[in-house]
Design a protein around this motif. Structure first.
Motif, PDB file in Angstrom:
ATOM      1  N   THR A 388       0.853  -1.189   0.000  1.00  0.00           N
ATOM      2  CA  THR A 388       0.000   0.000   0.000  1.00  0.00           C
ATOM      3  C   THR A 388       0.888   1.237   0.000  1.00  0.00           C
ATOM      4  OG1 THR A 388      -0.148  -0.004   2.417  1.00  0.00           O
ATOM      5  CG2 THR A 388      -1.904  -1.139   1.217  1.00  0.00           C
ATOM      6  N   LEU A 389       0.264   2.385  -0.200  1.00  0.00           N
ATOM      7  CA  LEU A 389       0.977   3.654  -0.159  1.00  0.00           C
ATOM      8  C   LEU A 389       0.579   4.411   1.106  1.00  0.00           C
ATOM      9  CD1 LEU A 389       0.661   4.846  -3.869  1.00  0.00           C
ATOM     10  CD2 LEU A 389       2.546   3.613  -2.802  1.00  0.00           C
ATOM     11  N   GLY A 390       1.581   4.900   1.823  1.00  0.00           N
ATOM     12  CA  GLY A 390       1.338   5.682   3.014  1.00  0.00           C
ATOM     13  C   GLY A 390       1.526   7.163   2.768  1.00  0.00           C
ATOM     14  N   ALA A 391       1.814   7.883   3.829  1.00  0.00           N
ATOM     15  CA  ALA A 391       2.009   9.323   3.739  1.00  0.00           C
ATOM     16  C   ALA A 391       3.113   9.657   2.743  1.00  0.00           C
ATOM     17  CB  ALA A 391       2.351   9.883   5.120  1.00  0.00           C
ATOM     18  N   ASN A 392       2.870  10.678   1.923  1.00  0.00           N
ATOM     19  CA  ASN A 392       3.827  11.134   0.916  1.00  0.00           C
ATOM     20  C   ASN A 392       4.192  10.032  -0.079  1.00  0.00           C
ATOM     21  OD1 ASN A 392       4.033  13.743   2.120  1.00  0.00           O
ATOM     22  ND2 ASN A 392       5.400  12.871   3.669  1.00  0.00           N
ATOM     23  N   GLY A 393       3.286   9.065  -0.244  1.00  0.00           N
ATOM     24  CA  GLY A 393       3.509   8.008  -1.217  1.00  0.00           C
ATOM     25  C   GLY A 393       4.504   6.948  -0.800  1.00  0.00           C
ATOM     26  N   ARG A 394       4.888   6.944   0.489  1.00  0.00           N
ATOM     27  CA  ARG A 394       5.881   5.949   0.902  1.00  0.00           C
ATOM     28  C   ARG A 394       5.294   4.544   0.820  1.00  0.00           C
ATOM     29  NH1 ARG A 394       6.458   6.815   7.494  1.00  0.00           N
ATOM     30  NH2 ARG A 394       4.770   5.395   8.108  1.00  0.00           N
ATOM     31  N   ILE A 395       6.164   3.581   0.533  1.00  0.00           N
ATOM     32  CA  ILE A 395       5.738   2.198   0.326  1.00  0.00           C
ATOM     33  C   ILE A 395       5.625   1.480   1.656  1.00  0.00           C
ATOM     34  CG2 ILE A 395       6.482  -0.030  -0.607  1.00  0.00           C
ATOM     35  CD1 ILE A 395       7.590   1.502  -3.019  1.00  0.00           C
ATOM     36  N   GLN A 396       4.477   0.841   1.867  1.00  0.00           N
ATOM     37  CA  GLN A 396       4.235   0.056   3.073  1.00  0.00           C
ATOM     38  C   GLN A 396       3.976  -1.398   2.688  1.00  0.00           C
ATOM     39  OE1 GLN A 396       0.981   2.575   4.666  1.00  0.00           O
ATOM     40  NE2 GLN A 396       2.372   3.095   6.344  1.00  0.00           N
ATOM     41  N   ILE A 397       4.588  -2.298   3.419  1.00  0.00           N
ATOM     42  CA  ILE A 397       4.475  -3.737   3.148  1.00  0.00           C
ATOM     43  C   ILE A 397       3.871  -4.433   4.357  1.00  0.00           C
ATOM     44  CG2 ILE A 397       5.700  -5.854   2.528  1.00  0.00           C
ATOM     45  CD1 ILE A 397       5.982  -3.749   0.392  1.00  0.00           C
ATOM     46  N   ARG A 398       2.768  -5.118   4.131  1.00  0.00           N
ATOM     47  CA  ARG A 398       2.252  -6.007   5.160  1.00  0.00           C
ATOM     48  C   ARG A 398       2.552  -7.429   4.714  1.00  0.00           C
ATOM     49  NH1 ARG A 398      -1.277  -9.591   6.990  1.00  0.00           N
ATOM     50  NH2 ARG A 398      -2.125  -9.331   9.098  1.00  0.00           N
ATOM     51  N   TRP A 399       3.382  -8.128   5.480  1.00  0.00           N
ATOM     52  CA  TRP A 399       3.731  -9.508   5.125  1.00  0.00           C
ATOM     53  C   TRP A 399       3.805 -10.347   6.389  1.00  0.00           C
ATOM     54  CZ3 TRP A 399       8.655 -12.329   5.537  1.00  0.00           C
ATOM     55  CH2 TRP A 399       8.611 -13.596   4.927  1.00  0.00           C
ATOM     56  N   LYS A 400       2.853 -11.205   6.545  1.00  0.00           N
ATOM     57  CA  LYS A 400       2.859 -12.174   7.631  1.00  0.00           C
ATOM     58  C   LYS A 400       3.174 -13.533   7.034  1.00  0.00           C
ATOM     59  CE  LYS A 400       0.083 -14.091  11.404  1.00  0.00           C
ATOM     60  NZ  LYS A 400      -1.251 -14.081  12.049  1.00  0.00           N
ATOM     61  N   PRO A 401       4.343 -14.109   7.349  1.00  0.00           N
ATOM     62  CA  PRO A 401       4.715 -15.385   6.729  1.00  0.00           C
ATOM     63  C   PRO A 401       3.685 -16.470   7.007  1.00  0.00           C
ATOM     64  CG  PRO A 401       6.579 -14.418   7.894  1.00  0.00           C
ATOM     65  CD  PRO A 401       5.381 -13.625   8.275  1.00  0.00           C
ATOM     66  N   ASN A 402       3.506 -17.365   6.044  1.00  0.00           N
ATOM     67  CA  ASN A 402       2.611 -18.505   6.230  1.00  0.00           C
ATOM     68  C   ASN A 402       3.281 -19.768   5.701  1.00  0.00           C
ATOM     69  OD1 ASN A 402       2.124 -18.659   3.339  1.00  0.00           O
ATOM     70  ND2 ASN A 402       0.638 -16.987   3.561  1.00  0.00           N
ATOM     71  N   ASN A 403       2.616 -20.903   5.850  1.00  0.00           N
ATOM     72  CA  ASN A 403       3.157 -22.198   5.425  1.00  0.00           C
ATOM     73  C   ASN A 403       4.506 -22.487   6.076  1.00  0.00           C
ATOM     74  OD1 ASN A 403       2.695 -24.565   3.946  1.00  0.00           O
ATOM     75  ND2 ASN A 403       3.911 -23.864   2.211  1.00  0.00           N
ATOM     76  N   LEU A 404       4.652 -22.057   7.325  1.00  0.00           N
ATOM     77  CA  LEU A 404       5.940 -22.157   8.012  1.00  0.00           C
ATOM     78  C   LEU A 404       6.243 -23.565   8.502  1.00  0.00           C
ATOM     79  CD1 LEU A 404       5.913 -18.801  10.001  1.00  0.00           C
ATOM     80  CD2 LEU A 404       7.365 -19.406   8.063  1.00  0.00           C
ATOM     81  N   VAL A 405       5.228 -24.375   8.744  1.00  0.00           N
ATOM     82  CA  VAL A 405       5.485 -25.758   9.186  1.00  0.00           C
ATOM     83  C   VAL A 405       6.306 -26.485   8.123  1.00  0.00           C
ATOM     84  CG1 VAL A 405       4.414 -27.984   9.705  1.00  0.00           C
ATOM     85  CG2 VAL A 405       3.466 -25.882  10.691  1.00  0.00           C
ATOM     86  N   ALA A 406       5.933 -26.308   6.865  1.00  0.00           N
ATOM     87  CA  ALA A 406       6.667 -26.957   5.774  1.00  0.00           C
ATOM     88  C   ALA A 406       8.096 -26.454   5.707  1.00  0.00           C
ATOM     89  CB  ALA A 406       5.953 -26.719   4.455  1.00  0.00           C
ATOM     90  N   HIS A 407       8.280 -25.143   5.912  1.00  0.00           N
ATOM     91  CA  HIS A 407       9.644 -24.610   5.854  1.00  0.00           C
ATOM     92  C   HIS A 407      10.486 -25.143   7.005  1.00  0.00           C
ATOM     93  CE1 HIS A 407      12.817 -21.995   4.545  1.00  0.00           C
ATOM     94  NE2 HIS A 407      12.921 -21.476   5.750  1.00  0.00           N
ATOM     95  N   ARG A 408       9.915 -25.205   8.189  1.00  0.00           N
ATOM     96  CA  ARG A 408      10.679 -25.768   9.322  1.00  0.00           C
ATOM     97  C   ARG A 408      11.022 -27.229   9.064  1.00  0.00           C
ATOM     98  NH1 ARG A 408       7.254 -22.147  12.454  1.00  0.00           N
ATOM     99  NH2 ARG A 408       5.645 -23.750  12.668  1.00  0.00           N
ATOM    100  N   GLN A 409      10.114 -27.941   8.409  1.00  0.00           N
ATOM    101  CA  GLN A 409      10.398 -29.341   8.078  1.00  0.00           C
ATOM    102  C   GLN A 409      11.564 -29.438   7.097  1.00  0.00           C
ATOM    103  OE1 GLN A 409       8.780 -31.805   9.582  1.00  0.00           O
ATOM    104  NE2 GLN A 409       9.849 -33.467   8.524  1.00  0.00           N
ATOM    105  N   LEU A 410      11.609 -28.529   6.115  1.00  0.00           N
ATOM    106  CA  LEU A 410      12.726 -28.516   5.170  1.00  0.00           C
ATOM    107  C   LEU A 410      14.037 -28.234   5.884  1.00  0.00           C
ATOM    108  CD1 LEU A 410      13.752 -28.556   2.218  1.00  0.00           C
ATOM    109  CD2 LEU A 410      13.308 -26.086   2.136  1.00  0.00           C
TER     110      LEU A 410
END
Length: 513
Positions: A388-410
C-alpha cells in the motif's frame, strides 16, 4: 515536451530488459525507462566489504512494515535491475507448480495457463541467458523440448565430495542451472564474488548483458536512465493508457505511448499503479478487482551453514549444487517442502553484516570451514499480505509469513542430511521482510477480472493497452527462483504484442486526475 513511442517499458530487469530484447526487431519504437543509472564496472564490484557492509550499490530508500517501522529493502535501481546482483540461478518452475497444490498451510492456486504454454519460452530464455545445466539429474525436472544450451558448471572438489555423500544417502543432488559465461571464449573466471555481487567482467547473465545491451543496438530502442515513473495517464474513459508522467533530474515531463508496460518489480509496479489513480480508476490504475498490491509473496527462506571444525572448504564458485528430493514432500510429511541450493561462498565480511557483534576472525574461521545453503519454501497467496501507499507516497508492506510448518520441516531435513554427510555444526538464519529478492504476486494474472488484475498475457483486464511484465503476475510463488519464469513470460508477451500489431502512439487527451 512531447515525445511519442509505440511501446514504453518501465523497468529494465528480468521482465523489462528481456521484453526490450524481444521487441528490438519488431519495427516498433520502444522507450525503456530506468529510475537508476548504469552500475559501474569497478574494483568495488568484488569488494565484499563495499558490497555488503557499506551497501555501495543499494539505494538509501526505506520501506515500512505494517507497524510503521522502516526497513531497507533488497532492491537495486540500476540498468538490469536486481539481476545485476542475483545469483544467476535460472530454474524452471516444476510442471506441477502450474497446477493447484495442497500444502500443509493451505492451497497454492493453479495458474491460468499450463507448463506446456511456457515450455518453448523457457527454452528461448535459457538460450538468451546462456544457462548451463544437465538434463536428467533433478528428480522433479519438468519435461523439456531441448537440452540445456550449455553443459553444467562442474563442482569443485569439496562440493563434489558433498554430492557423493548425499547420493550415498539415497538423495539425488543435481547440477544447479546457472547463467554465467563459461561458453567457449567466455568471460567468467568462477570467482567467489558472483552471488550477491555485480560482475565487473560482464560474465553474469543479467538483464543488462543479455537484454538491454542487445536491444540498444536497434535504432528503434531508446533508454532513459535516472528517470522515475510517477504516474500512468489514461484517456477520459480510463480504458486506454496514453502517457507516462516522468521525473528526471527534478524536471517533470510526459511521454506518450501506444502500449505501456510496467516492469518495475512486484512492489514498485504495484506502487506505480496505485499512484496512477484517477476519476476513472479511483482506487488505482487497473484496480477494479481491488487486487493491485494484494497477495504479496516473497518465499520463506533460510540461510544455512554446515560447519566442520577441521575440514577446510577452498571452493571458489560454490553455487553449483541443488537438492529437490523434498520439493513435493516425503512419506512421513506428504506436503511440499521446497528447494535447497548452494549459496555463493560466504565470507567473513558478508557474515559481519548480519552478525556485527561477532569478531571478524571468528566469522572468518567459520566461513573457511562451511558449506553454505539457501533453503526456499513456498509462501501462499494471502490478500492481506499487500503493498500500500502511506504518507507522501511511501511504500508500506504487510507480510505475515505462512506455510511455516513446511519450511521448518525442510530446515530439519537439511540439517539431518548434512550431519549424515559429516558436518556436526549447523547454523541457520531465517530471512525476514527485508530479504525480498523473490517478491511476486501483486498483480496476479487469470481469466476472471473479478479475481485477477491481468489476463494470461499480462494485459490489464480493464485497460486495453496496459501490461505488467515482471513477477507481479505470479498467482503462486512455487519454491524456486523466479527470474527464468519472468524472462519466459516476457518473451511470450512479446510474441503476443507482435501478433496483435496494435502499436499506436496518437496523442490523446488525459483523464481527469
Amino acid at each position: 515536451m512531447y515525445q511519442s513511442y509505440d511501446i514504453i517499458i518501465i523497468g529494465t530487469g528480468a521482465g523489462g530488459g528481456t521484453l526490450a530484447y524481444a521487441l528490438k526487431d519488431s519495427g516498433a519504437k520502444v522507450l525503456l525507462v530506468e529510475r537508476g543509472d548504469y552500475l559501474p564496472r569497478e574494483p568495488e564490484n568484488w569488494d565484499t566489504r563495499a558490497v555488503f557492509a557499506e551497501k555501495r550499490y543499494k539505494p538509501e530508500e526505506k520501506w515500512y512494515d505494517d507497524s510503521g517501522q522502516p526497513f531497507a529493502p533488497g532492491v537495486h535501481y540500476v540498468v538490469g535491475g536486481n539481476t545485476k546482483v542475483y545469483g544467476a540461478v535460472l530454474l524452471r518452475l516444476r510442471e506441477q507448480d502450474f497446477e493447484e497444490i495442497v500444502h500443509e498451510g493451505g492451497i497454492s492456486p493453479a495458474w491460468p495457463v499450463s507448463y506446456q504454454a511456457f515450455e518453448p519460452y523457457y527454452t528461448k530464455a535459457e538460450e538468451l541467458f546462456f544457462v548451463h545445466g544437465k538434463v536428467g539429474e533433478d528428480p522433479t525436472e519438468p519435461p523439456r523440448s531441448k537440452a540445456f544450451p550449455f553443459p553444467e558448471v562442474p563442482h569443485e572438489p569439496t562440493i563434489e565430495q558433498l554430492a557423493a555423500k548425499l547420493r550415498d544417502q539415497g538423495l539425488r543432488p543435481f547440477s544447479l542451472p546457472v547463467g554465467i559465461d563459461l561458453r567457449e571464449g567466455g568471460r567468467c573466471v568462477r570467482c567467489k564474488t558472483c552471488d550477491g555481487f555485480p560482475c565487473k567482467l560482464g560474465a553474469k547473465a543479467d538483464a543488462e548483458v543479455c537484454g538491454v545491451e542487445a536491444a540498444l543496438q536497434s535504432p528503434h530502442v531508446e533508454l532513459m536512465t535516472r528517470t522515475f515513473a510517477q504516474r500512468i495517464l489514461t484517456d477520459p474513459s480510463g480504458r486506454r493508457a496514453v502517457a507516462v508522467e516522468l521525473v528526471r533530474d527534478g524536471e517533470r515531463f510526459t511521454v506518450h505511448g501506444g502500449t505501456i508496460v510496467v516492469a518495475s518489480g512486484a512492489v514498485n509496479s504495484a506502487a506505480l499503479l496505485l499512484r496512477s489513480d484517477s476519476t476513472a480508476h479511483p482506487d488505482g490504475l487497473a484496480n477494479q478487482s481491488g487486487l493491485v498490491g494484494r497477495n504479496y509473496m516473497v518465499h520463506n527462506s533460510t540461510f544455512l551453514m554446515a560447519v566442520h571444525p577441521i575440514w577446510q572448504n577452498a571452493t571458489s564458485f560454490q553455487k553449483t549444487l541443488s537438492v529437490n528430493d523434498y520439493y513435493f514432500g516425503k512419506n512421513d510429511f506428504p506436503y511440499p517442502m521446497g528447494n535447497l541450493q548452494m549459496l555463493g561462498k560466504l565470507q567473513a565480511d558478508m557474515l559481519k553484516a548480519q552478525k556485527p557483534f561477532v569478531p571478524k576472525p571468528i566469522l572468518g574461521r567459520i566461513a573457511d570451514r562451511s558449506v553454505d545453503f539457501y533453503l526456499t519454501s513456498e509462501d501462499l497467496p494471502d490478500p492481506e499480505n499487500r503493498v500500500t501507499l502511506g504518507a507522501n507516497g511511501r511504500i508500506q508492506i504487510r507480510w505475515k509469513p505462512n506455510n511455516l510448518v513446511a519450511h521448518r520441516q525442510l530446515v530439519q531435513e537439511t540439517k539431518r542430511m548434512l550431519r549424515r554427510a559429516g558436518y556436526p555444526l549447523i547454523l541457520t538464519q531465517k530471512m525476514g521482510i527485508e530479504t525480498n529478492s523473490h517478491m511476486c504476486g501483486t498483480a496476479r494474472f487469470g481469466t476472471d477480472p473479478a479475481t485477477s488484475v491481468l489476463d494470461p498475457y499480462c494485459q490489464a483486464h480493464t485497460v486495453q493497452n496496459l501490461y505488467v511484465v515482471d513477477s507481479s503476475f505470479f498467482p503462486s510463488s512455487a519454491a524456486v527462483n523466479p527470474a527464468l519464469t519472468i524472462a519466459a513470460q516476457a518473451l511470450r508477451v512479446a510474441d503476443h504484442l507482435m501478433q496483435k500489431s496494435e502499436f499506436t502512439n496518437e496523442k490523446i487527451e488525459y483523464c481527469e486526475t
